[in-house]
Each structure stands twice: as structure tokens, then as C-alpha cells.
Design an enzyme around this catalytic site. Structure first.
Site, PDB file in Angstrom:
ATOM      1  N   PRO A 168       0.786  -1.197   0.232  1.00 19.87           N
ATOM      2  CA  PRO A 168      -0.114  -0.022   0.056  1.00 19.87           C
ATOM      3  C   PRO A 168       0.884   1.042  -0.039  1.00 19.87           C
ATOM      4  O   PRO A 168       1.927   1.412   0.603  1.00 19.87           O
ATOM      5  CB  PRO A 168      -0.623   0.095   1.324  1.00 19.87           C
ATOM      6  N   CYS A 177       2.282  29.771 -14.746  1.00 20.30           N
ATOM      7  CA  CYS A 177       1.634  30.550 -15.781  1.00 20.30           C
ATOM      8  C   CYS A 177       1.392  29.281 -16.691  1.00 20.30           C
ATOM      9  O   CYS A 177       1.762  28.938 -17.783  1.00 20.30           O
ATOM     10  CB  CYS A 177       2.769  30.893 -16.543  1.00 20.30           C
TER      11      CYS A 177
HETATM   12  N1  LLP Z   1       2.714  -1.391  -6.012  1.00 28.13           N
HETATM   13  C1  LLP Z   1       2.841  -0.882  -7.246  1.00 28.13           C
HETATM   14  C2  LLP Z   1       3.649  -2.012  -8.191  1.00 28.13           C
HETATM   15  C3  LLP Z   1       2.434   0.338  -7.821  1.00 28.13           C
HETATM   16  O1  LLP Z   1       2.487   0.589  -9.092  1.00 28.13           O
HETATM   17  C4  LLP Z   1       1.750   1.321  -7.061  1.00 28.13           C
HETATM   18  C5  LLP Z   1       1.460   2.613  -7.330  1.00 28.13           C
HETATM   19  C6  LLP Z   1       1.303   0.672  -5.721  1.00 28.13           C
HETATM   20  C7  LLP Z   1       2.086  -0.454  -5.321  1.00 28.13           C
HETATM   21  C8  LLP Z   1       0.912   1.558  -4.603  1.00 28.13           C
HETATM   22  O2  LLP Z   1      -0.609   2.103  -4.992  1.00 28.13           O
HETATM   23  P1  LLP Z   1      -1.214   2.585  -3.935  1.00 28.13           P
HETATM   24  O3  LLP Z   1      -1.726   1.769  -2.677  1.00 28.13           O
HETATM   25  O4  LLP Z   1      -0.824   4.032  -3.551  1.00 28.13           O
HETATM   26  O5  LLP Z   1      -2.541   2.939  -4.599  1.00 28.13           O
HETATM   27  N2  LLP Z   1       0.108   9.416  -8.600  1.00 28.13           N
HETATM   28  C9  LLP Z   1      -1.111   8.583  -8.689  1.00 28.13           C
HETATM   29  C10 LLP Z   1      -0.989   7.047  -8.097  1.00 28.13           C
HETATM   30  C11 LLP Z   1       0.089   6.328  -9.068  1.00 28.13           C
HETATM   31  C12 LLP Z   1      -0.027   4.969  -8.476  1.00 28.13           C
HETATM   32  C13 LLP Z   1       1.027   4.333  -9.039  1.00 28.13           C
HETATM   33  N3  LLP Z   1       1.405   2.931  -8.584  1.00 28.13           N
HETATM   34  C14 LLP Z   1      -2.040   9.471  -7.991  1.00 28.13           C
HETATM   35  O6  LLP Z   1      -1.742  10.474  -7.405  1.00 28.13           O
HETATM   36  O7  LLP Z   1      -3.090   9.249  -7.813  1.00 28.13           O
END
Ligand code: LLP
Length: 433
Positions: A291, A360
Site C-alpha cells: 500500500p 503560468c
Molecule cells: N505497487 C505498485 C507496483 C504500484 O505501481 C503502486 C502505485 C503501488 C504499489 C501503490 O499503490 P497505492 O496503494 O498508492 O494505490 N500518482 C497517482 C497514483 C499512481 C500510483 C502508481 N502505482 C495519484 O496521485 O493518484
């Protein structure tokens, strides 16, 4: 136009008391005064509680560990946050040599690190092999071939897992879904068995696990269950073909509430998945969660000061000192973050504003159509900004990145100093005369 009141996310580290917002026991206004704005503020209590909510499910009734959290540090990689999670027992999910270096600098151990990502370089593989990471999560045969040869040249054996693309719809924003056929991630479901068979032939790789990640900000459990069943089926097939899997990494992705979303509670979510794995006869597997957002998202906010109020022909603008370079999510995904005045201001009329930064670009907005009673000089808190806030920030428009503080009860710790202007071009050189 009347704007309906926007529901706020439920927060445990930040509260409103008599019209003033607090980070744990400290008024946000005091933090703005002491450290300036824009300022990222994190709550140690909220970070700890989120971690413990996972960990509660990871240990069974007899005290036996059945799973571990590998924090996806791309969500927030400040050393103080990594150090806090490392002390609580977390492992880490990394995607670069830079992230590995951060884990080690923060006191984390390499043997609790899984290395994800679709494009690991030779240098990154070398650094991770030398450090002794727990596992490389691989996504293609060329990557497998390269890792095998890098490990061979170092006289080492690389522990590996293959990332399955289970082709399930996570029902989230297209930019953050990763487990569909059209995504660049993972190994196509139908190719997984034969790719494992290739991997089994690699003399410098050792198969230890299987992993998958279907996307981010997923607020329902059903896409996980679908992906899980598909991966468990593969483990059974692999077992039948003589390939033993020791750990199952079910990725990250649990969503948080930014306003009125209702994701399952963390412990319930983790328990449901772990119980399902056990009920299907896979209780012997070591399970990993990765997570990111759900550990840090609602444990942080971005504090900003209003510079100007600018009435427009069709819109009123509230121009603040934070911008898309500080918090990219609205510009990039049209993401919603609740925005609240740090102190209620009875002198100002309620007006509907777009909250925008000084950059900008018309895409430089942080919130749209928000009703606020504010004046220049007032401060706003942009909520739920602990995940993918600071880590995605940039120096666009030669703006130094924000300072970061962590609040612990009545104490506040500066965990990243504000960048100085000079530091922004310190590595640049003009041509010789
Ligand atoms: N594991 C892998 C292989 C991932 O690619 C990601 C996130 C995670 C774990 C963690 O996922 P989470 O629990 O945070 O959902 N910048 C975007 C989110 C991109 C997520 C990319 N991968 C945002 O601001 O919503």
C-alpha cells in the site's frame, strides 16, 4: 449559483475545533507562522494508525505473522516517514535505485525490500543485488534476461517474482489503472506460465514469488478478489508444473476518502483478502501488501496562504502561494482535494472561487467552484495531500519545493527544509567564455 456543502474526508490527525484547524494538538495557523507556506504537514498519529490497521490483519489470532506491509514509498518518500514505518516493522516497495538509497538512509533493511517497476536499469539491478533486496518484481522476458546476466556477472542469484497482468478492471481513473490488457504493466495473463518456465531455466535467478497490482485509488474490494482468484489459479498451475511459489504479493491500490468515497476499512480489506487466500488452501504462502496512498494520503495536508482574490467575468479566482508544482494531482488527473480555511473568517462573505496557483498555466488549479469566506492573507488547508503530493512536486517556474513538517501531539518536527532558490540552479553551468 449555490454550491452544495462538500463532504470532508474523515481524518484522525487533523480536526476542526471552534473554527480553527489543528494538526493533532497544534493549530495549523501556528505552523504556517513558524515555517511559512506552502507547507506539507503530516500527522504521526494518522500515519501510525494507518500502518497498524494493516498490521492488525497481518498477524493472526495466535500471534503468527501471515502477511507483511511493504510500503509503496513512491506515495511519500520523506526519510522521517520511511523511518517511522521501518520502526513499526514495515518493508518497502521501491521503483528506483534512488528509492533504495532512501530506504537504507532511513534505517530500513534491504531484505524487506521488493523492487517493482517496468524499466529497471543495469545500474539499478546492480545496486539492488549488492544491497540484497528480498525480491525483484519483473515484468518482461528481456528484463528477466538482463537481471540473469547482471546477477551472473556479480556471482549472485537474484530472487524473483513475475508481475501478472490479471486483466481486471479496477474501476478507477485510466491513468492509474495498471492491470488491464492495454496497460504497459505486467506479463499478459496467458503468457505467465511459459514466462515462469523460462525463468526456471535462468541459472542466476531464483523464483520466490508472484505479484500483481491492478491500479490505485480502488474503493471496492471486488476487483481485488477477481485478481486474487486469477493469481491463485496460476499458483496452482505452476505448482503442478513443478514451480514452487513462496510468496504472493497482492500489490497496493486501496483507495482513500477524498470527499464522499467509502472504501472498505483497511483492516477489513486486508482480512478479507487474507481469509480468502487461506480458505482457498493457500495459507502456507507468505503474503505481501504494497500500500502507498492508504498509509499516507489522509495523514498529510498542504498548507497555503491566499495572495489575492481576483473577481473574473465568469469565475472568481482565489490565488494562493501553492501551485501545481507543489500538488500536481488536480492538474494531472482532475483529482479532487477538499480545501478548508485554516481559521473561520466572519468578516468575509462566502464567494465561489477556483483556487489557483501563480504558475503560468491554465492547468494550474488546486480546487474548482469552492465556496469560501476568505480574505488575502488567510490560510487554506488542502486536505488528503499526504500521498503523491510532495513526491510528485517539481521546480517548475523555478519554484523551490515546499517544506515538510511532522506533528506528534504538541511537538512539531521540521522533516524537510524549504528549498533555497540558489539550490535550484546549483548544478547548472554556463558555457565557457
Ligand atoms: N505497487 C505498485 C507496483 C504500484 O505501481 C503502486 C502505485 C503501488 C504499489 C501503490 O499503490 P497505492 O496503494 O498508492 O494505490 N500518482 C497517482 C497514483 C499512481 C500510483 C502508481 N502505482 C495519484 O496521485 O493518484
Amino acid at each position: 449559483m449555490t454550491i452544495k456543502a462538500i463532504p470532508l474526508p474523515k481524518l484522525s490527525g487533523f480536526t476542526e475545533r471552534d473554527g480553527s484547524w489543528y494538526a493533532e494538538e497544534i493549530p495549523l495557523a501556528d505552523l504556517a507562522k513558524e515555517f511559512g507556506t506552502p507547507l506539507y504537514v503530516y500527522s504521526k498519529k494518522a500515519l501510525t494508525e494507518a500502518y497498524q490497521a494493516y498490521d492488525k490483519a497481518c498477524v493472526d489470532g495466535q500471534g503468527k505473522r501471515r502477511a507483511r506491509v511493504h510500503y509503496a514509498m513512491k506515495a511519500n518518500s520523506n526519510l522521517a516517514i520511511l523511518n517511522l514505518f521501518a520502526k513499526l516493522g514495515a518493508g518497502f516497495d521501491i521503483v528506483s535505485a534512488g528509492e533504495l538509497a532512501r530506504v537504507l538512509a532511513a534505517g530500513g533493511s534491504a531484505n524487506k525490500v521488493v523492487f517493482s517497476g517496468v524499466g529497471k536499469s543495469t545500474q539499478e539491478m546492480t545496486a539492488a543485488l549488492k544491497a540484497g533486496v528480498k525480491c525483484f518484481n519483473l515484468e518482461s522476458i528481456p528484463e528477466l534476461t538482463r537481471l540473469n546476466s547482471v546477477a551472473g556477472s556479480l556471482g549472485l542469484k537474484a530472487p524473483i517474482s513475475l508481475r501478472v497482468n490479471p486483466d481486471v478492471d479496477p474501476k478507477t481513473h485510466p491513468y492509474i489503472s495498471t492491470g488491464l490488457k492495454g496497460n504497459k504493466f505486467g506479463i499478459a495473463y496467458d503468457d505467465v506460465i511459459k514466462t515462469y518456465q523460462e525463468a526456471a531455466k535462468m541459472p542466476h535467478c531464483e523464483i520466490v514469488g508472484i505479484d500483481c497490482h491492478i491500479g490505485s485509488q480502488i474503493t471496492e474490494i471486488s476487483p481485488y478478489m477477481d485478481a486474487l482468484d486469477r493469481v491463485l489459479d496460476l499458483i496452482k498451475q505452476l505448482d503442478a508444473s513443478g514451480i514452487k511459489i513462496h510468496h504472493l504479493d497482492i500489490g497496493g491500490g486501496l483507495g482513500i476518502s477524498y470527499t464522499n468515497e467509502t472504501p472498505p476499512a483497511i483492516t477489513e480489506f486486508a482480512n478479507t483478502l487474507l481469509n480468502h487466500i487461506e480458505s482457498k488452501g493457500f495459507g502456507h504462502l507468505e503474503v505481501l501488501f504494497e500500500p502507498g496512498r492508504s498509509l499516507v494520503g489522509n495523514a498529510g495536508l498542504l498548507l497555503t496562504t491566499i495572495e489575492y482574490l481576483k473577481p473574473g467575468e465568469t469565475k472568481n479566482f482565489c490565488i494562493v502561494d501553492a501551485a501545481m508544482n507543489d500538488l500536481m494531482r488536480p492538474a494531472m488527473y482532475e483529482a479532487f482535494h477538499a480545501i478548508v480555511p485554516v481559521k473561520s473568517n466572519s468578516k468575509a462573505p462566502a464567494v465561489t472561487y477556483d483556487i489557483v496557483g501563480p504558475i503560468c498555466e491554465s492547468g494550474d488549479w488546486l480546487g474548482r467552484d469552492r465556496s469560501l469566506s476568505v480574505q488575502p492573507g488567510d490560510q487554506l488547508a488542502i486536505l488528503s495531500a499526504g500521498a503523491y503530493g510532495f513526491t510528485m512536486s517539481s521546480n517548475y517556474n523555478t519554484r523551490g519545493r515546499a517544506a515538510e513538517v511532522m506533528v506528534d501531539g504538541t511537538q512539531v518536527h521540521l522533516i524537510r527544509e524549504r528549498e533555497t532558490i540558489e539550490s535550484l540552479f546549483a548544478n547548472e553551468k554556463v558555457l565557457p567564455a
